[in-house]
Design a protein around this motif. Sequence first.
Motif, PDB file in Angstrom:
ATOM      1  N   GLU A 247       9.574  -3.319   5.781  1.00  0.00           N
ATOM      2  CA  GLU A 247       8.170  -2.918   5.646  1.00  0.00           C
ATOM      3  C   GLU A 247       7.788  -1.901   6.720  1.00  0.00           C
ATOM      4  O   GLU A 247       8.471  -1.723   7.726  1.00  0.00           O
ATOM      5  CB  GLU A 247       7.267  -4.150   5.712  1.00  0.00           C
ATOM      6  N   CYS A 248       6.664  -1.277   6.493  1.00  0.00           N
ATOM      7  CA  CYS A 248       6.176  -0.218   7.365  1.00  0.00           C
ATOM      8  C   CYS A 248       5.446  -0.814   8.569  1.00  0.00           C
ATOM      9  O   CYS A 248       4.682  -1.766   8.428  1.00  0.00           O
ATOM     10  CB  CYS A 248       5.238   0.672   6.559  1.00  0.00           C
ATOM     11  N   GLU A 295       6.947   7.982   3.188  1.00  0.00           N
ATOM     12  CA  GLU A 295       8.104   7.169   2.838  1.00  0.00           C
ATOM     13  C   GLU A 295       7.805   5.687   3.029  1.00  0.00           C
ATOM     14  O   GLU A 295       6.926   5.308   3.803  1.00  0.00           O
ATOM     15  CB  GLU A 295       9.311   7.574   3.694  1.00  0.00           C
ATOM     16  N   ASP A 296       8.543   4.857   2.331  1.00  0.00           N
ATOM     17  CA  ASP A 296       8.403   3.410   2.464  1.00  0.00           C
ATOM     18  C   ASP A 296       9.298   2.896   3.589  1.00  0.00           C
ATOM     19  O   ASP A 296      10.389   3.417   3.817  1.00  0.00           O
ATOM     20  CB  ASP A 296       8.800   2.720   1.152  1.00  0.00           C
ATOM     21  N   ASP A 314      -0.933   0.611   4.004  1.00  0.00           N
ATOM     22  CA  ASP A 314       0.058  -0.460   3.866  1.00  0.00           C
ATOM     23  C   ASP A 314       0.911  -0.654   5.117  1.00  0.00           C
ATOM     24  O   ASP A 314       2.082  -1.012   5.034  1.00  0.00           O
ATOM     25  CB  ASP A 314       0.953  -0.189   2.657  1.00  0.00           C
ATOM     26  N   LYS A 544       4.669  -7.885  -1.448  1.00  0.00           N
ATOM     27  CA  LYS A 544       6.003  -8.018  -2.050  1.00  0.00           C
ATOM     28  C   LYS A 544       6.341  -9.469  -2.354  1.00  0.00           C
ATOM     29  O   LYS A 544       7.107  -9.747  -3.278  1.00  0.00           O
ATOM     30  CB  LYS A 544       7.065  -7.400  -1.140  1.00  0.00           C
ATOM     31  N   GLU A 554       8.831  -1.620  -8.907  1.00  0.00           N
ATOM     32  CA  GLU A 554       9.583  -0.448  -8.461  1.00  0.00           C
ATOM     33  C   GLU A 554       9.371   0.734  -9.407  1.00  0.00           C
ATOM     34  O   GLU A 554       9.339   1.887  -8.974  1.00  0.00           O
ATOM     35  CB  GLU A 554      11.068  -0.784  -8.341  1.00  0.00           C
ATOM     36  N   ARG A 557       6.027   2.246  -8.532  1.00  0.00           N
ATOM     37  CA  ARG A 557       6.128   2.951  -7.254  1.00  0.00           C
ATOM     38  C   ARG A 557       6.885   4.275  -7.415  1.00  0.00           C
ATOM     39  O   ARG A 557       6.533   5.282  -6.790  1.00  0.00           O
ATOM     40  CB  ARG A 557       6.818   2.061  -6.212  1.00  0.00           C
ATOM     41  N   LYS A 561       5.479   7.902  -6.578  1.00  0.00           N
ATOM     42  CA  LYS A 561       6.181   8.772  -5.623  1.00  0.00           C
ATOM     43  C   LYS A 561       6.449  10.142  -6.224  1.00  0.00           C
ATOM     44  O   LYS A 561       6.278  11.185  -5.574  1.00  0.00           O
ATOM     45  CB  LYS A 561       7.506   8.099  -5.214  1.00  0.00           C
ATOM     46  N   TYR A 572      -0.002   6.915  -1.238  1.00  0.00           N
ATOM     47  CA  TYR A 572      -1.230   6.127  -1.328  1.00  0.00           C
ATOM     48  C   TYR A 572      -2.443   6.965  -1.710  1.00  0.00           C
ATOM     49  O   TYR A 572      -3.484   6.421  -2.100  1.00  0.00           O
ATOM     50  CB  TYR A 572      -1.502   5.367  -0.014  1.00  0.00           C
ATOM     51  N   ASP A 577      -1.272   0.490  -2.959  1.00  0.00           N
ATOM     52  CA  ASP A 577      -0.443  -0.623  -3.432  1.00  0.00           C
ATOM     53  C   ASP A 577      -1.271  -1.647  -4.201  1.00  0.00           C
ATOM     54  O   ASP A 577      -0.815  -2.205  -5.204  1.00  0.00           O
ATOM     55  CB  ASP A 577       0.229  -1.327  -2.245  1.00  0.00           C
TER      56      ASP A 577
END
Length: 622
Positions: A247-248, A295-296, A314, A544, A554, A557, A561, A572, A577
């Motif tokens: 995760e970020c 980026e994730d 996020d 998640k 996915e 997402r 993206k 975002y 999300d």
Amino acid sequence: MYPDQHFEQLSAERPATSGKTPEQVLHEVFGYDAFRPLQGDVIHEVTSGGDALVLMPTGGGKSLCYQVPALVRTGTAIVISPLIALMQDQVAALRELGVKAAFLNSTMDFEQARQTEYALSTGELDLLYCAPERLIQPRTLELLHNASIALFAIDEAHCVSQWGHDFRSDYLQLAVLADEFPGIPRIALTATADERTRKEIAERLSLTEARHFISGFDRPNIQYQISPKTNANKQLLEFIKAKHEGECGIVYCLSRNKVDATAKMLAQKGYTALPYHAGLPAVDRARHQERFLREDGVIIVATIAFGMGIDKPDVRFVAHLDLPKSLEAYYQETGRAGRDGKPSTAWMVYGLQDVIKLRQMLEASQGNEHFKRIERQKLDAMLGLCEVTKCRRQVLLAYFGDKLETPCGNCDTCLAPPETWDATVAVQKALSCVYRTGQRFGVTHLIDVLRGSENNRVVELGHQQVSTYGIGTELNANEWKSLFRQLVANGYLRTDPDGYGALQLTEQCRPLLKGQQTIELRKDPVPQKSASRSPGGKSGSSVKDLITDHAGWEALRACRKELADKQGVPPYVIFHDTTLFDMLERKPQTLEELAGVSGVGAAKLEKYGEIFLATLARLDPA
């Protein structure tokens, strides 16, 4: 970094909002059904021409408080923002909604600035973002006088406070707006301001007659965790692995060298970790920030130079490897986690050396005694949060004048209440050892004396002969470190102002040494691999963890993206999300059904509706 600003095409992208109510704008443009608490009150006040001072926590929806009135009132709203990254992010997000927004800042060449100024003068803009130093220039003020202005919004208004952690001198001159543009509503907004700072903001910005709108400071989705520092790198790795793998997050360090070393360590362990500090070339800083936004799973390791104005929703954790200087700084930095309202963590380790270093920096500063006294109070409050044995959230909120009636159930002291012990005798031994060795030594040497070490330094100094030699064998070295840390944090000991780290007695310790007072200290908790969830799921699961259809998640997402890359904006900006999660839950099959998903406004429905419906249809052919 962002697409060139074009104005001529925008008028057809968004339905005219003239004559519409704030509620209609909220739904049609932003895709939300109702205002959050206090938002509606602020918006109606500003829309009707009143001034406002707004204090609302990060992620509480401050931006809508001026963006909605900007689309209801005639003219252009001027938004004063302190950071280029912030204004560029917000303009990109607004333009995705079909709003006619632009910015004026130092990244633009002459021709781009000229086009933007022309768009303002001809009434083609709904919102114009501008840095404070640019706004106060005579040329800019003249430009504004020749334009139709809907309102002025002063974002990050705490920057006006000379006692604050983000002070900017240019903000002091923004009071000119009251004199130059009487009758045009002004709204000042911040997420971080105690009562003294709010009063200072109102006075310095000539908003003493403005209505104050003070939302609660509580961010219930953030779980606060503070632990004694033993092995910071090992602790950080265990925390990320246990709670936020993949995760970020943001990791804050006090020095540039530590930022570089920590980012390198995380990268070697397989994480996408990027450094960010003022010592890096500007192109590297911009590239790292861009990757963090787009980026994730990227972890930014940074000094406090990073983050103010970052609109990424996020960020799942904010970690501190060094102690912040104040609760204002801590609250501001931790508030960058969980802006989407989903469960997130504010994690910190701190040790005695953090306390010593910050106290030395404070005493060595060039500020006068009044400044130092205020800074000591701020540091003491920060230390108080670290050493508290009751609910951390109650202590944090109380500092800002906010009251939480019952313990939160979502901080480490609620989830695993710390033990306390009667430390009176041990404290007397520690204080006596400081005195007997001449108040000239640091913690490591004092512990060696107390535990009866025979190392060369103890022998050379003759400290085997002092009465406190060897009287502290009942505690191990880490337990003594904890005790000394708490004595410094609570003001019983101070550090040598000359900067050598020696501990000295304060007047406060006299009753303890004389046996007139007892003292209880907290036992440092045994490190755990992971924290349990709070009862009733208040901390909740991360997004998640809630997803059952991982393939569908996915796919959505990936669709987002691809669109973001084509538009040249962070994902975002297309949809949060939370919006994707709502799509996955509802599985809309028509544009009308998709319009009911939170965060899908009219412009985005028209731009992306068919694309996401096609993606959803492929998930569930039936």
